[in-house]
Design an enzyme around this catalytic site. Structure first.
Site, short mmCIF file in Angstrom:
data_model
loop_
_atom_site.label_atom_id
_atom_site.label_comp_id
_atom_site.label_asym_id
_atom_site.label_seq_id
_atom_site.Cartn_x
_atom_site.Cartn_y
_atom_site.Cartn_z
N ASP A 136 0.79 -1.37 -0.09
CA ASP A 136 -0.05 -0.05 0.21
C ASP A 136 0.65 1.35 0.05
O ASP A 136 1.88 1.25 0.57
CB ASP A 136 -0.94 0.08 1.16
N GLU A 148 -0.59 -1.93 5.09
CA GLU A 148 0.42 -1.80 6.50
C GLU A 148 0.25 -0.58 7.06
O GLU A 148 0.47 -0.48 8.24
CB GLU A 148 1.90 -2.14 5.82
N GLU A 149 -0.21 0.44 6.20
CA GLU A 149 -0.21 1.87 6.68
C GLU A 149 -1.39 2.23 7.60
O GLU A 149 -1.44 3.15 8.06
CB GLU A 149 0.06 3.08 5.59
N HIS A 182 7.85 8.73 4.18
CA HIS A 182 6.53 9.34 4.47
C HIS A 182 6.67 10.97 4.41
O HIS A 182 6.10 11.81 4.84
CB HIS A 182 6.01 9.28 6.21
N ARG A 197 18.72 -6.74 13.51
CA ARG A 197 18.90 -6.71 14.91
C ARG A 197 17.82 -8.06 15.60
O ARG A 197 16.76 -8.22 15.01
CB ARG A 197 18.17 -5.44 15.35
ZN LIG Z 1 4.95 3.87 6.53
ZN LIG Z 2 6.65 1.15 5.52
#
Ligand SMILES: [Zn+2]
Ligand SMILES: [Zn+2]
Length: 406
Positions: free
Chosen positions: A96, A154-155, A381, A195
């Site tokens: 997305d 996902e957002e 973003h 990580r």
């Molecule tokens: Zn994002």
């Molecule tokens: Zn992302």
């Protein structure tokens, strides 16, 4: 101790396979950069990834990779190597875009006003497609099954990952681990970072409304001052973390909006506040919700105001399974060279990959896309976010290599 499932010895063919994958990644890079340009030019918002999902399906079909659809716009592909049931690994890509107007002047600029791939999910989808093509072509050279998870949303809450899991993406067959990548515009192109343990925070939204009888500012004794109550709540909430959370576990509470009143001489009857709460420990996270409720309700009550609190529970923490991550990290060094693989820093940002890592061992790593010389440094973003596209060859090759070898 390594989890037995990931304690697989390198076979003697490993160096051969890694060179083969590297060569294919190089060969397919121009095609995949064109794929990224197409996806970047045609971004779609969360849960509306219809064209993107159709594009992914068309590519998988053309390479002979079977797939099913999940959670409306999600796609799950399956590639079988030798002894398909001997190991099953899932690779995840999100599809997305964001409601941002692109400011880059590039040939592949977004063709949709107000929508932009500003978090690099076009790159993630491209890398997973490239990996799929390589894995399909090399399926006689590796063991097990690779599950390709192309997910929506996902957002935006509730997070496409949670919907994919509900719709069975981690069943039939059930993967023993899941691997995902994210572009990192602070990491130089040509590098990766990993990580173990906690890597990203949980994120919950806080909504508070303070209500009372407002009135004339010259007669506060005849009102309950909602502005003053709100101010006390904001101040008191600062003790949730500073006095209750372990100083060894990162956590953040920020009230980011206060709205109430409109003039100099009227005490408003309502003040609304919004904020975010983040944590790196699931137990503390839910204990903190209780503390927030006690403080908000207790403060308002003690001052004679009514209050309404809503905590919108968002994405969980992202925990990287130690055994899976150690294995993936070692394999990445083998593929890239020791000096190209760094340790990822902790971040208070959130990712819905956390939903997968709650169910099965997960490894979420980062792909360097920054190039200072070319001026590619904008953060995710932002309207000027972009990547150094030589990262695509690395990203797809690494996904294929991890899919075949972890
Ligand atoms: Zn994002
Ligand atoms: Zn992302």
């Amino acid at each position: 101790m390594l989890h037995p499932k990931f304690n697989i010895q390198h076979s003697k063919s490993a160096p051969l396979l890694s060179s083969k994958i590297k060569a294919l990644a190089q060969q397919y890079a121009p095609e995949m950069i064109a794929v990224r340009h197409h996806l970047h030019a045609h971004p779609e918002l969360s849960y509306q990834e219809f064209e993107t999902a159709a594009f992914v399906q068309e590519k998988l079909r053309s390479w002979g990779i079977p797939f099913t659809t999940k959670a409306t716009t999600g796609v799950v592909g399956i590639i079988e190597g030798k002894n398909p049931s001997s190991r099953i690994i899932a690779l995840r890509g999100d599809m997305d875009a964001l409601p941002i107007e692109e400011a880059n002047d590039v040939p592949y600029k977004s063709t949709k006003p107000g929508i932009m791939h500003a978090c690099g999910h076009d790159v993630h989808t491209t890398c997973l497609l490239g990996a799929a093509k390589i894995l399909q072509e090399t399926s006689a050279d590796w063991e097990g099954t690779v599950k390709l998870i192309f997910q929506p949303g996902e957002e935006r809450n509730p997070g496409g990952a949670s919907l994919m899991i509900k719709d069975g993406a981690l069943e039939n067959p059930a993967p023993q681990g899941i691997i995902g990548l994210h572009v990192n515009p602070q990491l130089e192109v040509g590098k990766l970072s990993f990580r173990s343990g906690m890597v990203m925070a949980s994120a919950d939204e806080i909504y508070i409304t303070v209500k009372s009888k407002g009135g004339h500012a010259a007669a506060p004794h005849l009102t309950v001052d909602t502005i003053l109550v709100a101010a006390h709540i904001v101040t008191a909430l600062q003790q949730v973390i500073s006095r209750n959370n372990s100083p060894f576990s990162p956590s953040v509470l920020s009230i980011c909006s206060i709205q109430g009143g409109h003039t100099t001489n009227v005490i408003p009857s309502e003040v609304k506040m919004m904020g975010t709460f983040r944590a790196m420990n699931e137990e503390w996270r839910f204990k903190a919700h209780e503390l927030i409720r006690n403080i908000v309700e207790g403060t308002a009550k003690s001052m004679g105001a009514e209050v309404h609190l809503h905590i919108d529970v968002g994405y969980p923490t992202v925990h990287n399974n130690e055994a899976l991550t150690t294995k993936a990290w070692d394999q990445a060094k083998l593929y890239m060279g020791d000096d190209k693989v760094e340790e990822t820093e902790l971040r208070m940002g959130a990712e819905d990959f956390g939903y997968y890592s709650q169910v099965i061992p997960g490894c979420f790593y980062r792909l360097g896309v920054m190039n200072k010389e070319k001026g590619i440094t904008s953060g995710v973003h932002t309207p000027t976010f972009d990547i150094d596209e030589s990262a695509i060859e690395i990203g797809m090759g690494m996904m294929a290599w991890l899919g075949a070898s972890v």
